[in-house]
Every structure is written in C-alpha cells, then in structure tokens.
Design a protein around this motif. Sequence first.
Motif, PDB file in Angstrom:
ATOM      1  N   GLU A   1       3.602  11.768   4.862  1.00  0.00           N
ATOM      2  CA  GLU A   1       2.295  11.215   5.168  1.00  0.00           C
ATOM      3  C   GLU A   1       1.461  12.259   5.923  1.00  0.00           C
ATOM      4  OE1 GLU A   1       3.496   6.476   5.566  1.00  0.00           O
ATOM      5  OE2 GLU A   1       2.702   7.560   7.286  1.00  0.00           O
ATOM      6  N   ARG A   2       0.154  12.071   5.843  1.00  0.00           N
ATOM      7  CA  ARG A   2      -0.739  12.958   6.575  1.00  0.00           C
ATOM      8  C   ARG A   2      -0.503  12.761   8.078  1.00  0.00           C
ATOM      9  NH1 ARG A   2      -6.835  13.490   4.511  1.00  0.00           N
ATOM     10  NH2 ARG A   2      -5.565  13.768   2.632  1.00  0.00           N
TER      11      ARG A   2
ATOM     12  N   GLN B   1      -0.531  17.540   5.530  1.00  0.00           N
ATOM     13  CA  GLN B   1       0.304  16.669   4.708  1.00  0.00           C
ATOM     14  C   GLN B   1       1.297  17.527   3.955  1.00  0.00           C
ATOM     15  OE1 GLN B   1      -1.831  13.898   2.236  1.00  0.00           O
ATOM     16  NE2 GLN B   1      -0.007  12.639   1.959  1.00  0.00           N
TER      17      GLN B   1
END
Length: 124
Positions: A44-45, A39
């Motif tokens: 976003e991851r 991340q």
Amino acid sequence: QVQLVESGGGLVQAGGSLRLSCAASGRTFSTYIMGWFRQGPGKEREFVSAIMWSGGITYYAGSVKGRFTISRDNTKNMVYLQMNNLKPEDTAVYYCAATQVGRTIMESRDYFSWGQGTQVTVSS
C-alpha cells in the motif's frame, strides 16, 4: 489546485543516494504542506515525509528518519527529497503530494493533489 511533477528517480545500488525533485505549479504553492509518499511492489502507499509551508517543520516515517531529508524552495515552487544510504526496501514509486493546514499529514487520503510518481529502484 496545484499540479505536481516528480523527477530524479532511477536505479541505484544499496548505500547510494538519490535526490528527488517535485515541481509545482500555482501561485499558492507556498501555503501548502508538501508530502512524499511511496508505494512498493505489492504494498500500500505509505507516508515518507512532509514539510510545512514555511519549511521550518518536517516529518519523517521511522523507516527513513536519519537517511532522508525533505526540503522546499518556495521561490522556485520546488520540493526535494534527498535520500541517502538507500536500502533495497526503499524500492518504490515515489509520489509528491500537496495538502493544507488542518489535514492529517501522514494520511494519503488527506492530500488533494498528486504527481505521477517517479520510480526508485535500489539493488542489493
């Protein structure tokens, strides 16, 4: 459940290398699919790589394929991510995670155990 602890992050110049490690607890480690996610700041991851329980099948995100290598040692309950030719865009917190057969390995929501993360910073 399995507990995961990552290590090996740090600051490196572009073009350099780092090796991340993930130590897992639990007697059933060898049955899990292990993944690495990251991340970045404001992002976003995202999926990075995964390895099947036997180690014979691996998966990579397109952005890291050819530069990163995932491996595991089931005798030591360890997973590794060798990262070569690092780029500034690789800067992120890297997480180790575990899932099981039948799950979608590139989806973070399908992983049931996560480490605390290790910071990787690549300077230009």
